[in-house]
Scaffold this motif. Structure first.
Motif, PDB file in Angstrom:
ATOM      1  N   TRP A   1       0.667  -1.108  -0.055  1.00  0.00           N
ATOM      2  CA  TRP A   1      -0.016   0.072  -0.136  1.00  0.00           C
ATOM      3  C   TRP A   1       0.857   1.328  -0.174  1.00  0.00           C
ATOM      4  O   TRP A   1       2.099   1.242   0.420  1.00  0.00           O
ATOM      5  CB  TRP A   1      -0.993  -0.028   1.120  1.00  0.00           C
ATOM      6  CG  TRP A   1      -0.314   0.228   2.504  1.00  0.00           C
ATOM      7  CD1 TRP A   1       0.088   1.107   3.352  1.00  0.00           C
ATOM      8  CD2 TRP A   1       0.002  -0.910   3.512  1.00  0.00           C
ATOM      9  NE1 TRP A   1       0.598   0.925   4.643  1.00  0.00           N
ATOM     10  CE2 TRP A   1       0.568  -0.632   4.757  1.00  0.00           C
ATOM     11  CE3 TRP A   1      -0.198  -2.387   2.996  1.00  0.00           C
ATOM     12  CZ2 TRP A   1       0.971  -1.542   5.492  1.00  0.00           C
ATOM     13  CZ3 TRP A   1       0.428  -3.366   4.215  1.00  0.00           C
ATOM     14  CH2 TRP A   1       0.757  -2.784   5.586  1.00  0.00           C
TER      15      TRP A   1
ATOM     16  N   ASN B   1      -9.435   1.471   4.990  1.00  0.00           N
ATOM     17  CA  ASN B   1     -10.727   2.382   4.502  1.00  0.00           C
ATOM     18  C   ASN B   1     -11.272   2.951   5.638  1.00  0.00           C
ATOM     19  O   ASN B   1     -11.919   4.027   5.431  1.00  0.00           O
ATOM     20  CB  ASN B   1     -11.571   1.418   3.521  1.00  0.00           C
ATOM     21  CG  ASN B   1     -12.307   2.243   2.484  1.00  0.00           C
ATOM     22  OD1 ASN B   1     -11.769   3.095   1.800  1.00  0.00           O
ATOM     23  ND2 ASN B   1     -13.714   2.092   2.234  1.00  0.00           N
ATOM     24  N   GLN B   2     -11.684   2.222   6.503  1.00  0.00           N
ATOM     25  CA  GLN B   2     -12.481   2.889   7.847  1.00  0.00           C
ATOM     26  C   GLN B   2     -11.925   3.921   8.407  1.00  0.00           C
ATOM     27  O   GLN B   2     -12.130   5.062   8.830  1.00  0.00           O
ATOM     28  CB  GLN B   2     -12.558   1.784   8.596  1.00  0.00           C
ATOM     29  CG  GLN B   2     -13.545   2.108  10.070  1.00  0.00           C
ATOM     30  CD  GLN B   2     -13.943   1.002  10.950  1.00  0.00           C
ATOM     31  OE1 GLN B   2     -13.674   0.022  10.559  1.00  0.00           O
ATOM     32  NE2 GLN B   2     -14.332   1.277  12.305  1.00  0.00           N
TER      33      GLN B   2
ATOM     34  N   ARG C   1     -12.185   6.979   6.134  1.00  0.00           N
ATOM     35  CA  ARG C   1     -13.556   7.521   6.500  1.00  0.00           C
ATOM     36  C   ARG C   1     -13.604   8.223   7.822  1.00  0.00           C
ATOM     37  O   ARG C   1     -14.460   9.399   7.799  1.00  0.00           O
ATOM     38  CB  ARG C   1     -14.470   6.336   6.588  1.00  0.00           C
ATOM     39  CG  ARG C   1     -16.038   6.793   6.567  1.00  0.00           C
ATOM     40  CD  ARG C   1     -16.922   5.535   6.014  1.00  0.00           C
ATOM     41  NE  ARG C   1     -16.580   4.112   6.364  1.00  0.00           N
ATOM     42  CZ  ARG C   1     -16.039   3.061   5.805  1.00  0.00           C
ATOM     43  NH1 ARG C   1     -15.976   3.219   4.659  1.00  0.00           N
ATOM     44  NH2 ARG C   1     -16.093   2.069   6.631  1.00  0.00           N
TER      45      ARG C   1
ATOM     46  N   PRO D   1      -6.016   9.452   1.068  1.00  0.00           N
ATOM     47  CA  PRO D   1      -6.245   8.090   0.591  1.00  0.00           C
ATOM     48  C   PRO D   1      -5.276   7.089   0.524  1.00  0.00           C
ATOM     49  O   PRO D   1      -4.122   7.580   0.823  1.00  0.00           O
ATOM     50  CB  PRO D   1      -6.899   8.402  -1.068  1.00  0.00           C
ATOM     51  CG  PRO D   1      -6.880   9.936  -0.899  1.00  0.00           C
ATOM     52  CD  PRO D   1      -6.144  10.476  -0.033  1.00  0.00           C
TER      53      PRO D   1
ATOM     54  N   LEU E   1      -8.400   3.646  -2.467  1.00  0.00           N
ATOM     55  CA  LEU E   1      -9.210   3.600  -1.179  1.00  0.00           C
ATOM     56  C   LEU E   1      -9.580   5.044  -0.824  1.00  0.00           C
ATOM     57  O   LEU E   1      -8.559   5.837  -0.652  1.00  0.00           O
ATOM     58  CB  LEU E   1      -8.721   2.833  -0.166  1.00  0.00           C
ATOM     59  CG  LEU E   1      -8.223   1.381  -0.338  1.00  0.00           C
ATOM     60  CD1 LEU E   1      -7.980   0.867   1.008  1.00  0.00           C
ATOM     61  CD2 LEU E   1      -9.408   0.773  -1.068  1.00  0.00           C
ATOM     62  N   ASP E   2     -11.090   5.559  -0.859  1.00  0.00           N
ATOM     63  CA  ASP E   2     -11.173   6.854  -0.507  1.00  0.00           C
ATOM     64  C   ASP E   2     -12.148   7.135   0.688  1.00  0.00           C
ATOM     65  O   ASP E   2     -12.574   8.060   1.241  1.00  0.00           O
ATOM     66  CB  ASP E   2     -11.663   7.686  -1.603  1.00  0.00           C
ATOM     67  CG  ASP E   2     -12.934   6.769  -2.347  1.00  0.00           C
ATOM     68  OD1 ASP E   2     -13.603   6.009  -1.448  1.00  0.00           O
ATOM     69  OD2 ASP E   2     -13.706   7.487  -3.340  1.00  0.00           O
ATOM     70  N   GLY E   3     -12.154   5.717   1.216  1.00  0.00           N
ATOM     71  CA  GLY E   3     -13.026   5.925   2.616  1.00  0.00           C
ATOM     72  C   GLY E   3     -14.637   5.663   2.297  1.00  0.00           C
ATOM     73  O   GLY E   3     -15.429   5.486   3.017  1.00  0.00           O
ATOM     74  N   SER E   4     -14.764   5.368   1.027  1.00  0.00           N
ATOM     75  CA  SER E   4     -16.409   5.182   0.624  1.00  0.00           C
ATOM     76  C   SER E   4     -16.712   3.809   0.885  1.00  0.00           C
ATOM     77  O   SER E   4     -15.970   2.785   0.923  1.00  0.00           O
ATOM     78  CB  SER E   4     -16.581   5.560  -0.889  1.00  0.00           C
ATOM     79  OG  SER E   4     -15.824   4.731  -1.759  1.00  0.00           O
TER      80      SER E   4
ATOM     81  N   SER F   1     -15.761   1.571  -1.800  1.00  0.00           N
ATOM     82  CA  SER F   1     -14.225   0.989  -1.978  1.00  0.00           C
ATOM     83  C   SER F   1     -14.321  -0.278  -0.768  1.00  0.00           C
ATOM     84  O   SER F   1     -13.546  -1.431  -1.044  1.00  0.00           O
ATOM     85  CB  SER F   1     -13.359   1.946  -1.021  1.00  0.00           C
ATOM     86  OG  SER F   1     -12.854   3.014  -2.105  1.00  0.00           O
ATOM     87  N   ASP F   2     -15.140  -0.178   0.077  1.00  0.00           N
ATOM     88  CA  ASP F   2     -15.508  -1.441   0.845  1.00  0.00           C
ATOM     89  C   ASP F   2     -15.686  -2.589   0.079  1.00  0.00           C
ATOM     90  O   ASP F   2     -15.314  -3.816   0.070  1.00  0.00           O
ATOM     91  CB  ASP F   2     -16.326  -1.030   1.999  1.00  0.00           C
ATOM     92  CG  ASP F   2     -15.932  -0.420   3.094  1.00  0.00           C
ATOM     93  OD1 ASP F   2     -14.707  -0.115   3.636  1.00  0.00           O
ATOM     94  OD2 ASP F   2     -16.802   0.163   3.838  1.00  0.00           O
TER      95      ASP F   2
ATOM     96  N   ILE G   1     -13.020  -3.967  -1.954  1.00  0.00           N
ATOM     97  CA  ILE G   1     -11.925  -4.642  -1.193  1.00  0.00           C
ATOM     98  C   ILE G   1     -12.479  -6.214  -1.109  1.00  0.00           C
ATOM     99  O   ILE G   1     -11.812  -7.128  -1.372  1.00  0.00           O
ATOM    100  CB  ILE G   1     -11.645  -3.691  -0.007  1.00  0.00           C
ATOM    101  CG1 ILE G   1     -10.892  -2.773  -0.025  1.00  0.00           C
ATOM    102  CG2 ILE G   1     -11.061  -4.844   1.036  1.00  0.00           C
ATOM    103  CD1 ILE G   1     -11.175  -1.703   1.133  1.00  0.00           C
TER     104      ILE G   1
END
Length: 676
Positions: free
Chosen positions: A452, A529-530, A533, A540, A611-614, A617-618, A621
């Motif tokens: 990452w 991702n969490q 958020r 990101p 990954l933008d927290g949306s 994206s979850d 993944i």
């Protein structure tokens, strides 16, 4: 200020006025070796025409002589004039001009691959491996940056071997932002000579693995791979996790191979790595990735003996040819080496990948251009000498393995007695591939090089992700009914991630790697991702992996060398992997011919995920990372690997929608009849 620089960089080809020509190449960075062009006169004209078509008619006359010179001098048209005069690096994602953040993430990754601290030959757009190109020329780079800056979520950028075919309309919800292919040719034209001709023509390029997919993170990736490989090798060979006093000898401190001394430091053993390029050795020493540089063999032997006896942990760079080192070690009465390997770029041995012992570094670079046939003969003679010395040390108990760089394949082609000509369903040389002997069973458990990048560029974000990943692994280790062989891998990687920050592994982007299985990758990705958020991460995160992974690569000389059902030469797995990743949520995908062991010898693919927290994206993944691992594990299970079958059965026990075809054991009666 940086935003303004990047805005200009994304404006497209500078044509009015043209940038001034570069009369000579920079002396501040190393350069790719000159390539002797084998093009006919008509092909030479075609190569120049192919390069000129990037430019409108009004400027072509100012470029034609320059492109002729580059082709005749360097064997390829790099378009040096158009190389931007900026600090090339991974800028924080918010500084890029863009219409969608995923495109900015890709720009960040591209510029990291070209960072002179990261790239092997940055002016020639080579990231690692001697010829692992990001693009074929600088016009392509500028066009791609422009396309990415104007791209919307309703477009996909299509890349043909470095060439941006253009932006095309697509479905917003399911499409990747970029689809990349590198080096894909009709199978009967997948030879080295065909590649050299097509590269000179500007029609194809060798993307290696993570170079041409924009996902290289500097030598940290192979530091971790070497860390895991040597640790498992010692466990297998010596039935121990204690590396104190153990001596590992190898070669190469240039691109990926530069990771070897650093891995030895982290493992606590004695690493001795030969490097013919003094500049490359000094670079690694200055970075702190190599603790000692020694030029004299007598001094080196004395130092090895002291470190071995006192169980000192160190990494020693021998500035010289590895053949001299192996031959000297073989002359000593006592065995000073426990483990040995090689990381020269033997996928490309005649154009700078391997330097013969008979010539100095500078003499070799001149010879490979002026007399390539003589150079090839010297390479073959040198590698035969290297094998002869390794054989002597092996007889005394040294454990030697091929590290997936086509070393033994090249040795076989050079006439060295290394075997490899047995039954064609599985190639086994005199010495094992590290996949056959060490890492193949780990891949079959679903563990591979997960990566990452913190797009904010903040070190604090990277430290936070280290903690998150470590906490996830600790929690997984507490789960009931986790097999011992899985717990061992979790434990190895927990040790790695807990010391990663202190080890100062970052070169370029704020990136990290660890080996993780399917469950671990998904849980780590969701936790990242969490954190985005909730604001615990300031920017990101970009997920990726090495192509050298569970599902990413089909190669009978490396990744699938332990697949023994006859399918080691088949490329269904890597191609299916990229197709599946593309519609399950990858932000970009890449499929390459070549990488690691050479053009025509391997098919490999990789991905990037933004990954933008949306919540989207979850879901990406969960869907994509699941397929990205289970695809290869299922193929390895079908070939008969017990670890892979164990992993598939565990996965099916947790997911009712997963139904994998499992192989049936052959009865003793049938085996008896087959042996008659």
């Amino acid at each position: 200020m940086a935003s303004e620089i990047l805005r200009k960089l994304c404006a497209g080809l500078p044509l009015d006025p043209l940038p001034p020509p570069k009369k000579s190449r920079s002396t501040d960075v190393p350069h790719a070796p000159y390539r002797k062009s084998s093009l006919s006169n008509e092909e030479r004209k075609l190569a120049i025409k192919n390069a000129l078509r990037y430019f409108p008619a009004k400027v072509q006359v100012h470029l034609v002589d320059e492109f002729k010179y580059e082709l005749d001098t360097y064997g390829h048209i790099y378009m040096y004039r158009f190389q931007p005069d900026i600090d090339m690096r991974a800028y924080p994602i918010d500084e890029y001009t863009c219409k969608c953040k995923a495109a900015a993430a890709i720009m960040l990754m591209i510029m990291n691959n070209l960072d002179k601290r990261v790239a092997q030959f940055p002016d020639e757009l080579v990231t690692y491996g001697g010829n692992g190109q990001i693009f074929s020329n600088w016009a392509q780079f500028l066009l791609v940056m422009n396309y990415l800056s104007i791209m919307t979520d309703e477009q996909v950028l299509v890349m043909y071997s470095g060439h941006p075919m253009g932006l095309f309309p697509t479905r917003t919800e399911f499409s990747p932002r970029v689809v990349i292919t590198n080096g894909l040719v009709i199978p009967n034209y997948s030879s080295i000579s065909d590649y050299e001709r097509m590269f000179a023509l500007g029609c194809t390029m060798y993307g290696q693995m993570t170079a041409g997919s924009y996902c290289y993170i500097g030598p940290q990736g192979i530091v971790h791979g070497t860390f895991i490989t040597i640790m498992n090798a010692v466990r297998k060979k010596f039935d121990s996790n204690d590396l104190g006093g153990k001596v590992f000898v190898s070669s190469g401190m240039g691109g990926m191979s530069g990771a070897q001394p650093k891995a030895c430091q982290l493992l606590g053993c004695v690493g001795v790595i030969a490097e013919v390029s003094e500049d490359a050795a000094k670079k690694r020493h200055a970075q702190g990735w190599c603790q000692e540089l020694i030029y004299d063999l007598n001094q080196l032997i004395d130092r090895i003996r002291v470190c071995r006896e006192k169980k000192l942990s160190t990494s020693i760079g021998y500035v010289g040819n590895v053949v001299d080192l192996w031959e000297r070690l073989a002359q000593e009465e006592d065995n000073l080496v426990d483990l040995g390997s090689d990381q020269t770029s033997c996928h490309d041995p005649y154009i700078g990948g391997y330097y013969p012992v008979q010539l100095s570094y500078d003499e070799a670079r001149r010879c490979m251009k002026s007399d390539p046939e003589k150079f090839k003969e010297l390479v073959h003679e040198s590698i035969r000498r290297q094998i002869a010395a390794i054989d002597k040390l092996h007889e005394r108990g040294m454990y030697f393995f091929d590290y997936g760089n086509a070393f033994l394949l090249t040795a076989k082609r050079a006439g060295a007695p290394v075997g490899g000509s047995g039954e064609q369903h599985c190639i086994r040389f005199k010495y094992p591939s590290y996949v056959q002997d060490i890492m193949g069973d780990i891949f079959s458990l679903g563990f591979g090089p997960f990566r990452w990048v913190c797009a904010s560029g903040l070190e604090s974000d990277l430290q936070q992700t280290d903690k998150i990943a470590g906490d996830v692994i600790e929690k997984l280790m507490l789960a009931e009914n986790t097999p011992t062989n899985v717990l061992e891998q979790y434990d190895n990687n927990l040790k790695w991630i807990r010391q990663a920050n202190e080890a100062k592994l970052v070169v370029g982007s704020q990136a990290r790697i660890l080996y993780s299985d399917q469950i671990g990758r998904i849980n780590i990705g969701l936790a990242f991702n969490q954190a985005i958020r909730e604001g615990r991460l300031k920017g990101p995160v970009i997920l990726s992996r090495d192509h050298h992974d569970v599902s990413g690569t089909d190669s009978p000389f490396r990744e699938t060398s332990n697949v023994e059902d006859g399918s080691a030469f088949c490329a269904d797995m890597s191609v299916q992997n990229i197709i599946g990743d593309a519609f399950r949520g990858a932000t970009w995908v890449a499929l390459h011919n070549g990488g690691g062991v050479g053009f025509g010898e391997v098919m490999n693919g990789g991905f990037g995920m933004f990954l933008d927290g949306s919540t989207k994206s979850d879901e990406n993944i969960r869907q994509m990372l699941y397929w990205d691992v289970i695809n290869g594990v299922s193929r390895r299970s079908w070939s008969g690997n017990k670890n892979a079958r164990q992993t598939v059965e565990r996965a099916m026990g947790k997911e009712s929608k997963l139904k994998v075809t499992l192989p049936n054991d052959i009865t003793k009666e049938c085996l008896k009849k087959l042996s008659m």
